[in-house]
Design an enzyme around this catalytic site. Structure first.
Site, PDB file in Angstrom:
ATOM      1  N   ASP A  17       0.785  -1.243   0.000  1.00 45.07           N
ATOM      2  CA  ASP A  17       0.000   0.000   0.000  1.00 45.07           C
ATOM      3  C   ASP A  17       0.817   1.292   0.000  1.00 45.07           C
ATOM      4  O   ASP A  17       0.497   2.231   0.740  1.00 45.07           O
ATOM      5  CB  ASP A  17      -0.965   0.017   1.197  1.00 45.07           C
ATOM      6  CG  ASP A  17      -1.834  -1.229   1.284  1.00 45.07           C
ATOM      7  OD1 ASP A  17      -1.910  -1.975   0.293  1.00 45.07           O
ATOM      8  OD2 ASP A  17      -2.436  -1.443   2.348  1.00 45.07           O
ATOM      9  N   LYS A  79      -7.018  -4.715  -2.728  1.00 43.81           N
ATOM     10  CA  LYS A  79      -7.564  -5.301  -1.512  1.00 43.81           C
ATOM     11  C   LYS A  79      -8.425  -4.299  -0.758  1.00 43.81           C
ATOM     12  O   LYS A  79      -8.291  -3.084  -0.943  1.00 43.81           O
ATOM     13  CB  LYS A  79      -6.445  -5.841  -0.615  1.00 43.81           C
ATOM     14  CG  LYS A  79      -5.491  -4.807  -0.053  1.00 43.81           C
ATOM     15  CD  LYS A  79      -4.348  -5.483   0.690  1.00 43.81           C
ATOM     16  CE  LYS A  79      -3.505  -4.511   1.459  1.00 43.81           C
ATOM     17  NZ  LYS A  79      -4.159  -3.868   2.585  1.00 43.81           N
ATOM     18  N   CYS A 112      -2.135  -2.223   7.935  1.00 39.71           N
ATOM     19  CA  CYS A 112      -2.005  -3.249   6.893  1.00 39.71           C
ATOM     20  C   CYS A 112      -0.699  -4.033   6.988  1.00 39.71           C
ATOM     21  O   CYS A 112      -0.694  -5.252   6.790  1.00 39.71           O
ATOM     22  CB  CYS A 112      -2.168  -2.624   5.517  1.00 39.71           C
ATOM     23  SG  CYS A 112      -3.831  -1.932   5.261  1.00 39.71           S
TER      24      CYS A 112
END
Length: 183
Positions: A17, A79, A112
């Site tokens: 990310d 995601k 995350c």
């Protein structure tokens, strides 16, 4: 779990990310980007496969363009779960490479990165957290996540250590290719 030396032949690079719209909020993002690009370039030289996750692209944008340009052959996963391991197909794709070590960079360390890495450890992967390649909006949250990951069995390292571990030996053609990346 006993860790072996980080080995390019047994590693996958996981970029979590590092997205355009999240980047301005992340403390020290330019250095995180630098470490990630160094690992990406060294990984290409060593043939290390790379997986890149993107959290809720509609809201956070795509992966940083410099990373996308460098890692044009990476496998990308969109995601919405904080843990990439919860996304259908992610763990199977990771396992398909037949490698046990996952070198991790990304954001946010306490969301995350933390949840993905805890699930990777649960799935019997050796997790190497690149300290200078992960970040959060709040540095204290990053440090707490790193401590929790250490307690869970992850190895805490940095980009340059991993690059030298992947390279193993000086005075080789590979080392000559790696040298400009770390200088």
């Amino acid at each position: 779990m006993v860790f072996s030396n980080v080995d390019a032949k047994n590693s996958v690079l996981l970029v979590i990310d590092l997205q355009e719209l999240l980047a301005p909020a992340i403390k020290d993002f330019p250095n995180i980007l630098k470490s990630t690009l160094q690992l990406a370039q060294a990984g290409i030289i060593h043939g290390v496969p790379c997986l890149v996750t993107e959290q809720y692209v509609k809201g956070l944008g795509e992966t940083n363009q410099q990373i996308k340009n460098t890692l044009s052959n990476a496998t990308y996963f969109h995601k919405t779960y904080f843990s990439a391991c919860a996304e259908p197909g992610f763990v199977d794709t990771l396992k398909s490479h037949g490698k046990k070590q996952v070198v991790v960079v990304g954001t946010e360390a306490h969301v995350c990165v933390l949840q993905t890495c805890l699930d990777l450890i649960e799935n019997d992967f050796e997790v190497i957290i690149v300290y200078d390649g992960v970040g959060s909006r709040n540095p204290q949250h990053k440090n707490l996540a790193i401590e929790q990951l250490r307690q869970a069995g992850a190895v805490i390292s940095c980009a340059e250590i991993v690059i030298f571990q992947w390279t193993k030996k000086a005075a080789t053609p590979t080392f000559k290719k790696i040298l400009p990346i770390i200088k």
